[in-house]
Motif scaffolding. Structure first.
Motif, PDB file in Angstrom:
ATOM      1  N   GLY A 152       0.811  -1.207   0.000  1.00  0.00           N
ATOM      2  CA  GLY A 152       0.000   0.000   0.000  1.00  0.00           C
ATOM      3  C   GLY A 152       0.844   1.256   0.000  1.00  0.00           C
ATOM      4  O   GLY A 152       2.072   1.216  -0.076  1.00  0.00           O
ATOM      5  N   ALA A 153       0.157   2.384   0.082  1.00  0.00           N
ATOM      6  CA  ALA A 153       0.824   3.677   0.000  1.00  0.00           C
ATOM      7  C   ALA A 153       1.715   3.914   1.207  1.00  0.00           C
ATOM      8  O   ALA A 153       1.380   3.544   2.332  1.00  0.00           O
ATOM      9  CB  ALA A 153      -0.218   4.786  -0.112  1.00  0.00           C
ATOM     10  N   MET A 154       2.849   4.545   0.949  1.00  0.00           N
ATOM     11  CA  MET A 154       3.783   4.891   2.024  1.00  0.00           C
ATOM     12  C   MET A 154       4.304   6.298   1.788  1.00  0.00           C
ATOM     13  O   MET A 154       4.380   6.760   0.642  1.00  0.00           O
ATOM     14  CB  MET A 154       4.959   3.897   2.045  1.00  0.00           C
ATOM     15  N   PRO A 155       4.662   7.000   2.861  1.00  0.00           N
ATOM     16  CA  PRO A 155       5.247   8.336   2.692  1.00  0.00           C
ATOM     17  C   PRO A 155       6.591   8.227   1.969  1.00  0.00           C
ATOM     18  O   PRO A 155       7.376   7.314   2.237  1.00  0.00           O
ATOM     19  CB  PRO A 155       5.434   8.819   4.129  1.00  0.00           C
ATOM     20  N   MET A 156       6.851   9.139   1.048  1.00  0.00           N
ATOM     21  CA  MET A 156       8.044   9.028   0.207  1.00  0.00           C
ATOM     22  C   MET A 156       8.834  10.334   0.189  1.00  0.00           C
ATOM     23  O   MET A 156       8.260  11.420   0.210  1.00  0.00           O
ATOM     24  CB  MET A 156       7.658   8.661  -1.227  1.00  0.00           C
ATOM     25  N   ILE A 157      10.136  10.199   0.152  1.00  0.00           N
ATOM     26  CA  ILE A 157      11.042  11.338   0.004  1.00  0.00           C
ATOM     27  C   ILE A 157      11.818  11.164  -1.296  1.00  0.00           C
ATOM     28  O   ILE A 157      12.406  10.111  -1.544  1.00  0.00           O
ATOM     29  CB  ILE A 157      12.021  11.417   1.196  1.00  0.00           C
ATOM     30  N   VAL A 158      11.801  12.169  -2.155  1.00  0.00           N
ATOM     31  CA  VAL A 158      12.602  12.158  -3.375  1.00  0.00           C
ATOM     32  C   VAL A 158      13.883  12.937  -3.090  1.00  0.00           C
ATOM     33  O   VAL A 158      13.830  14.113  -2.731  1.00  0.00           O
ATOM     34  CB  VAL A 158      11.836  12.792  -4.559  1.00  0.00           C
ATOM     35  N   ASN A 159      15.010  12.270  -3.230  1.00  0.00           N
ATOM     36  CA  ASN A 159      16.301  12.870  -2.881  1.00  0.00           C
ATOM     37  C   ASN A 159      17.160  12.973  -4.137  1.00  0.00           C
ATOM     38  O   ASN A 159      17.893  12.045  -4.475  1.00  0.00           O
ATOM     39  CB  ASN A 159      16.990  12.004  -1.816  1.00  0.00           C
ATOM     40  N   PRO A 160      17.088  14.090  -4.872  1.00  0.00           N
ATOM     41  CA  PRO A 160      17.882  14.228  -6.090  1.00  0.00           C
ATOM     42  C   PRO A 160      19.370  14.390  -5.758  1.00  0.00           C
ATOM     43  O   PRO A 160      19.731  14.977  -4.740  1.00  0.00           O
ATOM     44  CB  PRO A 160      17.343  15.504  -6.744  1.00  0.00           C
ATOM     45  N   HIS A 161      20.214  13.872  -6.643  1.00  0.00           N
ATOM     46  CA  HIS A 161      21.648  14.065  -6.439  1.00  0.00           C
ATOM     47  C   HIS A 161      22.077  15.438  -6.944  1.00  0.00           C
ATOM     48  O   HIS A 161      21.303  16.169  -7.548  1.00  0.00           O
ATOM     49  CB  HIS A 161      22.448  12.955  -7.131  1.00  0.00           C
ATOM     50  N   GLY A 162      23.331  15.794  -6.688  1.00  0.00           N
ATOM     51  CA  GLY A 162      23.858  17.084  -7.127  1.00  0.00           C
ATOM     52  C   GLY A 162      24.201  17.062  -8.602  1.00  0.00           C
ATOM     53  O   GLY A 162      23.750  16.236  -9.366  1.00  0.00           O
ATOM     54  N   GLY A 163      25.032  18.001  -9.005  1.00  0.00           N
ATOM     55  CA  GLY A 163      25.405  18.046 -10.417  1.00  0.00           C
ATOM     56  C   GLY A 163      25.417  19.482 -10.914  1.00  0.00           C
ATOM     57  O   GLY A 163      25.626  20.418 -10.145  1.00  0.00           O
ATOM     58  N   PRO A 164      25.172  19.688 -12.208  1.00  0.00           N
ATOM     59  CA  PRO A 164      24.612  18.703 -13.139  1.00  0.00           C
ATOM     60  C   PRO A 164      25.639  17.806 -13.832  1.00  0.00           C
ATOM     61  O   PRO A 164      25.277  16.821 -14.460  1.00  0.00           O
ATOM     62  CB  PRO A 164      23.930  19.595 -14.180  1.00  0.00           C
ATOM     63  N   TYR A 165      26.946  18.130 -13.750  1.00  0.00           N
ATOM     64  CA  TYR A 165      27.915  17.394 -14.548  1.00  0.00           C
ATOM     65  C   TYR A 165      28.693  16.402 -13.695  1.00  0.00           C
ATOM     66  O   TYR A 165      29.237  16.755 -12.650  1.00  0.00           O
ATOM     67  CB  TYR A 165      28.906  18.369 -15.217  1.00  0.00           C
ATOM     68  N   GLY A 166      28.721  15.155 -14.139  1.00  0.00           N
ATOM     69  CA  GLY A 166      29.605  14.173 -13.537  1.00  0.00           C
ATOM     70  C   GLY A 166      29.130  13.571 -12.232  1.00  0.00           C
ATOM     71  O   GLY A 166      29.860  12.810 -11.606  1.00  0.00           O
ATOM     72  N   ILE A 167      27.916  13.892 -11.782  1.00  0.00           N
ATOM     73  CA  ILE A 167      27.429  13.383 -10.503  1.00  0.00           C
ATOM     74  C   ILE A 167      26.322  12.373 -10.755  1.00  0.00           C
ATOM     75  O   ILE A 167      25.372  12.642 -11.494  1.00  0.00           O
ATOM     76  CB  ILE A 167      26.891  14.525  -9.612  1.00  0.00           C
ATOM     77  N   THR A 168      26.435  11.205 -10.152  1.00  0.00           N
ATOM     78  CA  THR A 168      25.392  10.194 -10.257  1.00  0.00           C
ATOM     79  C   THR A 168      25.212   9.528  -8.898  1.00  0.00           C
ATOM     80  O   THR A 168      26.072   9.608  -8.031  1.00  0.00           O
ATOM     81  CB  THR A 168      25.748   9.107 -11.282  1.00  0.00           C
ATOM     82  N   ASP A 169      24.076   8.864  -8.737  1.00  0.00           N
ATOM     83  CA  ASP A 169      23.860   7.996  -7.587  1.00  0.00           C
ATOM     84  C   ASP A 169      24.102   6.559  -8.028  1.00  0.00           C
ATOM     85  O   ASP A 169      23.718   6.172  -9.135  1.00  0.00           O
ATOM     86  CB  ASP A 169      22.428   8.134  -7.057  1.00  0.00           C
ATOM     87  N   HIS A 170      24.730   5.751  -7.176  1.00  0.00           N
ATOM     88  CA  HIS A 170      25.057   4.375  -7.514  1.00  0.00           C
ATOM     89  C   HIS A 170      24.355   3.412  -6.571  1.00  0.00           C
ATOM     90  O   HIS A 170      24.162   3.705  -5.387  1.00  0.00           O
ATOM     91  CB  HIS A 170      26.569   4.140  -7.443  1.00  0.00           C
TER      92      HIS A 170
END
Length: 469
Positions: free
Chosen positions: A434-452
């Protein structure tokens, strides 16, 4: 970052709760035990075997510093430490003999989250004796309260390049010299004595800031770096040491080409090259003819320098990791013995984790490798390459219970322009449907930064309090 996040966690939970009760209620108060568990510093940052396997060296964060501890492997007895004053961090280190280590140093400055390299190199014996400043701005200072010997030479910025076969007294380092205004003027490849800091130039690049790649005989073969305008240039010279030749200029080729190493017999050089369209590729260049052949390319993901897996010698590229979701390995030569070895470890012994080599003894009989996953910050093993038996050595953040941590699942969605984007979904352990509270956590950047994919302390902390991240 995780500390900043934790400080505001209680207020944030209250803020989310103010919108009304969700289908699954998150914790309304930050659990102090959970905060302590996730805020506690890692046990260590790096760990490496000595060339003969007698000792291990471990960089350990302690407060605002990172020190280096040297231990006897047989009984894990502490032999010595390298510990500088102030907010100084051992960024990386390299065994240059069975008893001597060279280190690079970083410092935290102002609001920066991560320490920044200072361009200095130091050396220490395994028992903590004979600590010496090899290069850097502190070489003219007397290090009060330490065993560091005072040296008196010009400021330079240096980077470790390679050990030199047949000697335990010298290494190769890239050394950048400033002009009268303190701006980088030239970079040379130099032999640096690890006991005295005495330097001898081997060659000078045609770039102000340059990095070098050497072959297995420690001969300089590539020099590369960016121009003042930010365009990458790549120079090559043959094994006989003739003049440097410009083989790629991003201005004219419209491609960036970066060397990543040589195969075992130095007949092939591997280059990371941008393609006109789509992700970059790894090419093998025949050094005798200059002919290039593409050996690895993924249709979706760019590799970069940190995604190259090196063999037991810590120098030969054997594979590339692609990180859209759980790491995927592509081998430069699938029939190579070390590639087969890694494939066996990954597929048979650790199918639910990612595996990477750390380093090996000089005879190749003892291999240190790391396995990690979304619920394992990193476990280290010693493998006898003759008997094929592995023994557990040490784990990072070993106070956490992996079985109770949240799982991380890759997912995909289409952006407005049609491009497929990969995200990572962290679900609380034992979550209900069922539904759960959610947090969207974007990574930094814009160049060369990713989440792994892997262990993420921020996401785990929030998931432990009932949030999807």
């Amino acid at each position: 970052m995780i500390r900043l996040l934790a400080h505001g966690l209680i207020a944030f939970i209250a803020f989310v709760a103010s919108f009304g009760a969700p289908a699954v209620e998150p914790a309304r108060h930050a659990d102090s035990k959970l905060l302590d568990a996730f805020l506690k510093p890692d046990n260590f940052n790096r760990i490496k075997l000595s060339p003969d396997g007698t000792y291990i060296a471990i960089s350990v964060p302690i407060g605002d510093r990172t020190i280096l501890s040297m231990m006897r492997r047989s009984d894990m007895k502490l032999m010595g430490t390298f510990n500088m004053r102030g907010k100084t961090h051992v960024a990386d280190f390299w065994w240059v003999s069975n008893t001597r280590i060279v280190l690079s140093i970083a410092e935290k400055d102002g609001p920066l989250e991560q320490p920044v390299l200072t361009g200095e190199m130091f050396a220490t014996d395994v028992d903590g004796g004979k600590q010496t400043i090899l290069t850097g701005y502190r070489s003219g200072e007397m290090q009060t309260g330490s065993h560091l010997h005072k040296r008196d030479d010009a400021w330079v910025w240096s980077r470790f390049v390679a050990r030199i076969p047949g000697t335990n007294d010298e290494i190769l380092a890239a050394v950048t010299y400033p002009n009268d205004l303190g701006v980088a003027a030239t970079t040379s490849l130099e032999r640096v004595n690890v006991n005295t800091g005495f330097r001898r130039k081997v060659t000078t690049s045609q770039l102000a800031w340059a990095d070098f790649v050497v072959d297995h005989q420690a001969r300089p073969r590539f020099a590369y770096g960016e121009s003042d305008a930010g365009f990458l240039r790549l120079y090559y010279r043959d094994a006989d040491g003739n003049d440097w030749q410009l083989i790629n200029d991003e201005v004219t080729s419209k491609q960036r080409a970066t060397p990543i190493g040589f195969n075992k017999d130095d007949s092939l050089a591997y280059l990371l090259i941008d393609e006109p369209e789509g992700p970059s590729s790894i090419y093998a260049m025949d050094v005798a003819t200059g002919k290039r052949e593409r050996v690895v390319r993924d249709p979706r993901v760019d590799p970069d320098g940190e995604d190259i897996i090196l063999g037991h010698d810590g120098q030969t590229p054997i594979a590339v990791v692609f990180r859209d979701g759980k790491p995927r390995i592509s081998y430069l030569d699938e029939q190579a013995p070390e590639a087969q070895f890694l494939k066996s470890l990954q597929d048979s012994s650790f199918p639910d984790e990612a595996v990477e080599f750390v380093n090996a003894t000089e005879d190749g009989k003892l291999l240190l490798f790391r396995a990690y996953s979304d619920t394992d910050p990193g476990s280290y093993y010693l493998l006898n390459t003759e008997t094929k038996k592995a023994e557990f050595l040490v784990a990072n953040m070993d106070w956490l219970n992996s079985a109770a941590l949240a799982t991380v699942k890759p997912f995909e969605f289409k952006a407005r322009d049609g491009m497929t984007i990969t995200g990572l979904l962290t679900l609380p352990h034992g979550h209900a449907e069922g539904a759960m509270p959610m947090i969207v956590n974007p990574h930094g950047g814009p160049y060369g930064i990713t989440d792994h994919w892997g262990f993420n302390g921020e996401a785990q902390l929030l998931a432990a309090h009932g949030f999807v991240v």
